[in-house]
Design an enzyme around this catalytic site. Sequence first.
Site, mmCIF file in Angstrom:
data_model
loop_
_atom_site.group_PDB
_atom_site.id
_atom_site.type_symbol
_atom_site.label_atom_id
_atom_site.label_comp_id
_atom_site.label_asym_id
_atom_site.label_seq_id
_atom_site.Cartn_x
_atom_site.Cartn_y
_atom_site.Cartn_z
ATOM 1 C CB SER A 1 -0.905 0.036 1.228
ATOM 2 O OG SER A 1 -1.592 1.282 1.257
ATOM 3 C CE LYS B 1 -3.310 -2.194 -0.325
ATOM 4 N NZ LYS B 1 -3.779 -2.103 -1.637
ATOM 5 C CG HIS C 1 -4.931 -1.093 3.719
ATOM 6 N ND1 HIS C 1 -5.209 -0.452 2.529
ATOM 7 C CD2 HIS C 1 -4.059 -0.271 4.374
ATOM 8 C CE1 HIS C 1 -4.545 0.683 2.452
ATOM 9 N NE2 HIS C 1 -3.831 0.819 3.565
ATOM 10 C CG ASN C 2 -7.358 -1.575 -0.693
ATOM 11 O OD1 ASN C 2 -6.360 -1.369 -0.014
ATOM 12 N ND2 ASN C 2 -7.320 -1.613 -2.004
ATOM 13 C CD GLU D 1 -7.516 2.791 -0.068
ATOM 14 O OE1 GLU D 1 -6.449 2.277 0.305
ATOM 15 O OE2 GLU D 1 -7.872 2.803 -1.254
#
Length: 459
Positions: free
Chosen positions: A125, A179, A182-183, A186
């Site tokens: 990221s 990940k 994480h998005n 986000e």
Amino acid sequence: MSDIGVIGLGVMGKNIAKNMLNNGYKVSGYNNTYDRTQELMAENIPAFRGFEKIEDFVNSLSVPRKIFMMVPAGAPVDSVIDELIPLLDKGDIVMDGGNSFFKDTNAREEKLNKLGINFFGVGVSGGSEGALKGPSIMPGGDKESYGYVGEILESIAAKYNGEACCKYIGPKGSGHYVKMVHNGIEYADMQLLAEVYLILKNNGYSNREIAEILDEWNKTEVESYLVSITSIVLKEKDSKSDEDLIDIIVDVAGNKGTGRWTSIEALSQEYNASLLAAAYQARINSNEFELRELLNGKISVGTGEKLDIEVIRKAYSLGKTLAFAQGFGLYKNASDRYDWNLNLKDIASVFRAGCIIQARLLQDIMSAYEEGTNNILTLPVFKKQVVDNSADLRSVVVEGLKAGLPLPVFTNALIYIDSLSADLLGANIIQGQRDYFGAHTFQRKGAEGFEHHDWGASE
Ligand code: 6PG
């Protein structure tokens, strides 16, 4: 011989390769179209060697060979793997640094492991600048083989107080899973900031004033990369007119799939990640051109009371915490479900620099896991925030909804905490209905086990 090879020399791959070179590694490069490789060769970096043929690229690497792929997720990853397989030996290590779906990574890992080749799904990221200067890195795969690649990955990663924002995550697709979520976080935080913009705009503030408010907020506990870039986005002038750039951007959001995967995965894990899903749905909804046109301005709305900026900030702070709480809740749930033994404190620590969701509250999240919690909301600082800021969140939602502002993530944040604090959810009605038509049984208060009732007798 080169220390490592990079396949895929688009913007991200090229910057990762340069980052490795800047950290003193000898790097070989390969791209399916040679012109990209030649562009990097033209920069005359002595430790970089570009190759036109994948065989020569593979043969240029010291053993065990370490190959970092940065190609678009999906079919391109499989086709590169298929090209590599006949050229590799047992013990070689292939890493996929793209945003691949973690279940694809599970399958690729299994396929390559059968051939004795190690495969790592590596979450990366930080966008193109992060790739060059130091991204946050989430590697998942065989723990022992991590010993061969950990040093390189940790040296190119962002540093937080000198500590690398790269730690071994867990087996199989766990790095890509981390990940992916994480998005999801986000998306939720980006949408919360979009909703803050709607509220402040509705309260009469100009783009510049909203940016300045965000700059002030960034000196408080909501400090984060996303708050800072939102302020920059709001201040930017258009280069083709004298307008603010934000005012000429079409009000439609795109996505590349990671938020959708997070939402689908949360549903299949039976975990409530409502804020993350609402943020994804908000993007989808912005693309409902026909219905938006049909109903534009047709619903009568009030004005809503003008809110104190501090009320909005505290509501945002709580919304942000809840987005992280749901994301980290998904990690815990996935860790148990998939037997990954994820270290949630390590995950919070790798997010502290380099990545898109880097934020001050990650330090508190790390403390939560030091105390061995299952959910960050049990940590006193977050529980107190839920209690103290809930009235602010309610005011923002109520006044925003009166004014007809679409606030899906703020609204879901309020529903989430109300659902956790309410005495009665109405789930007793659901169980009564289920038992009525399907004999699905219910639990009696104060009794063990489940029972079925022959409904209708007291009508
Ligand atoms: C990051 C970002 C990045 C993201 C893309 C696409 O951590 O650097 O999360 O990897 O996946 O910017 O995101 P969209 O789905 O919004 O297109």
